[in-house]
Write an enzyme that holds these catalytic residues in place. Structure first.
Site, PDB file in Angstrom:
ATOM      1  N   GLY A 185     -10.972   7.480   6.083  1.00 41.85           N
ATOM      2  CA  GLY A 185     -12.206   8.607   6.405  1.00 41.85           C
ATOM      3  C   GLY A 185     -13.653   7.802   6.620  1.00 41.85           C
TER       4      GLY A 185
ATOM      5  CE  LYS B  31      -3.084   2.870   2.813  1.00 39.26           C
ATOM      6  NZ  LYS B  31      -3.871   3.095   3.865  1.00 39.26           N
TER       7      LYS B  31
ATOM      8  N   GLY C  16      -8.447   9.119   9.433  1.00 35.72           N
ATOM      9  CA  GLY C  16      -8.692   9.023  10.682  1.00 35.72           C
ATOM     10  C   GLY C  16      -9.989  10.116  10.954  1.00 35.72           C
TER      11      GLY C  16
END
Lengths: 337, 256
Positions: free
Chosen positions: B184, B95, B156
């Site tokens: 989110g 990622k 976050g």
């Protein structure tokens, strides 16, 4: 007079010294073996904050911290000088007020304060925070003074510490051994891990706090513990790593930024010390007291060394001296004699 | 769901940071049924492999690991971290995060495309954390990415899907590219909404880790992801302005 049970305690950190004192008070002949040259030199408890704050810690810890913490709130004042029971103040910047609400939902035994309430407790924070939480039953101590106090107490009880001795549980003498070596005893526990922590000590005469102050922040949870002589301990990072090198720049920047956000006068404070060490922790972040043969292990105190060591010390002393947990027939006979 | 040739059972990807303890993390992973766990590499941990205890706990969960470059602010930093991660975790999956703004943690999409190209050429299979920007998405695919992970809202924040129109457009433009809403997500309803848009999966961390009961919340997200996916496949009705009675008028008794 009954022959004393001879107990060897490995490690003179907070787990080792609380256990040694508890054992000596119950009549054992205690020898502590410590690899360092003096108390604290190689103990992660030397880097501790020294907060006895079970209700605050419950925010992210299991329920067991409260019972253990209540033991600590009685045990420490009975054994060392300098325990200050002035509670804990928790504040958050206005932008992060949701963090304060969240903290309140997870904890208990606090009073909710408005800005005037915060200022009444800590006048230096007047006008800086519009709300806060006050945990009146909590306390704090200076870990280094407390460890020195335990060292003196142990000597007065006839116990001794031998410094500069690397020992393991199998090779140690005595009727019983209590292994309190923390992360150094990891070979005994495959699931023990290290959680790195970094802290600073700064000095300023421009701020006076009566109690530890926690500043909630979504990225950097931060606390300040006041100590004598204008010193403040700033802590502490929590990093899943057992690396022991000194504090890294990013962590120090984060901690100092948080201090500056709490009070700008920290910007002019003198940096007295930076330090990093590794906390021993089990997967549930709770300590264990476990007896295997003549060895009792106390380990996994994580970030709760001063908070949970008295309860662990009692459990360890029960395991070594208590009749129900006696593992050595010879010891039982000796005590009956 | 197939990602880089690997069949994954669950459409929930879970991050491993910020849990109260590794024991609670393990329970939450089990309750979530997550098919992939993301793990961030602290560079100081990676170099000396001293963070291995924590990785060992995660490896013991027997869920596929997706290492990430969380907190990297430059191409060079992200590439170096990626290479360490490959060594530590033994996977080419990555990622990729290249953060452009410290306050919003918004991706630096220019650095992201550059790093994705470098890493793809180096044999990585890149899952880029990006915005919903269509042109950036095109560039990432040109750079070799075969999965895209647009944000729902900043990391976050828990604000949910900030730009539903943008996410819907992205889905429409890339019908055959696996799309994962990453970041989110605050509540299970947000995850369900992303799945109803036709997204292939969602990736979240804080919403579970910082919940009062992370294990129960993990279970709630599992249900929401399944509900959203099932609803998408069931072809939901379109909203309309005109009310239409669900009970037929025909045959009703006439009182006139």
């Amino acid at each position: 007079m009954a022959a004393q049970t001879r107990v060897t305690v490995l490690g003179a950190g907070v787990a080792g010294l609380t256990t040694a004192v508890e054992l000596a008070e119950r009549g054992a002949d205690v020898t502590v073996l410590e690899r360092g040259a003096r108390v604290g030199e190689r103990a992660c408890s030397w880097s501790a904050g020294g907060m006895l704050a079970p209700w605050c810690e419950r925010e992210s810890a299991e329920e067991a911290v409260i019972a253990g913490g209540e033991v600590a709130l009685d045990w420490w004042p009975a054994h060392v000088d300098g325990v200050v029971r002035q509670g804990t103040l928790v504040v958050a910047p206005a932008r992060d007020s949701a963090e304060l609400a969240r903290f309140a939902r997870r904890t208990s035994r606090f009073e909710t304060l408005d800005g005037d309430g915060v200022a009444a407790l800590e006048p230096d924070l007047a006008g800086r925070f519009r709300s806060g939480l006050f945990f009146p039953d909590e306390a704090h101590l200076d870990p280094r003074a407390a460890l020195a106090g335990l060292e003196a107490r142990l000597a007065a009880l006839g116990g001794r510490i031998r410094f500069g001795v690397e020992a393991d549980a199998d090779g140690a003498e005595g009727d019983a051994v209590v292994d309190c070596r923390g992360f150094a005893a990891r070979e005994a526990f495959p699931d023990l891990r290290g959680v790195r922590g970094e802290m600073l000590v700064v000095r300023t005469r421009d701020i006076a706090f009566q109690r530890p102050v926690r500043l909630l922040h979504p990225r950097i949870p931060f606390y300040v513990v006041p100590r004598a002589d204008g010193l403040f301990m700033l802590g502490a990072t929590m990093i899943e790593s057992a690396e022991r090198r000194g504090p890294v720049v990013r962590s120090v920047v984060d901690l100092l930024n948080a201090a500056y956000a709490l009070h700008p006068a920290f910007g002019e404070a003198e940096i007295v010390e930076t330090r990093a060490d590794v906390r021993p922790a089990f997967p549930d972040n709770l300590p264990r007291v476990e007896t295997r043969g003549r060895v009792t292990y106390v380990n996994g105190l994580y970030r709760h060394g001063f908070l949970l060591s008295p309860a662990c010390a009692r459990a360890a002393a029960d395991a070594v001296l208590g009749p129900k947990e006696m593992s050595h027939e010879a010891d039982r006979e000796r005590r009956r004699a | 769901m197939e990602l880089y040739g690997v069949e994954i059972d669950s459409r929930l990807l879970l991050g491993t940071a910020q849990y109260p303890s590794p024991a609670i993390l393990a329970d939450a992973v089990r309750a979530s049924g997550a098919g992939i766990l993301t793990v961030s590499l602290r560079r100081e941990s990676g170099r000396l492999r001293e963070g291995q205890d924590f990785w060992g706990l995660i490896a013991g969960l027997n869920v596929k690991v997706l290492p990430n470059t969380a907190g990297c602010h430059s191409v060079k930093e992200a590439v170096t971290t990626a290479q360490m991660a490959r060594e530590v975790f033994g996977t080419n999956w990555l990622k990729l995060e290249v953060i452009g703004d410290a306050d919003t943690l918004q991706p630096d999409v220019f650095g992201l495309v550059e790093a994705a190209r470098i890493l793809t050429e180096d044999g990585f299979e890149v899952f880029p954390y990006t915005t919903e920007d269509l042109v950036v998405a095109e560039r990432l695919i040109e750079a070799g990415c075969k999965v895209l992970m647009p944000w729902g809202a900043p990391i976050g924040t828990g604000m949910g899907l900030n730009n539903v129109y943008g996410l819907r457009s992205l889905r429409a433009h890339f019908p055959d590219v696996p799309l994962v809403v990453d970041a989110g997500i605050g509540k299970p309803s947000h995850a369900a909404a992303a799945m109803e848009l036709g997204y292939d999966a969602v990736l979240l961390n804080t919403a579970v880790a910082k919940a009062g009961d992370p294990v129960a919340m993990a279970g709630a997200f599992k249900l929401a992801v399944e509900a959203g996916r099932t609803a998408y496949l069931a072809d939901p009705i379109e909203p309309r302005d005109m009310a239409a009675p669900s009970t037929p008028v025909f045959g009703r008794a006439s009182l006139a």
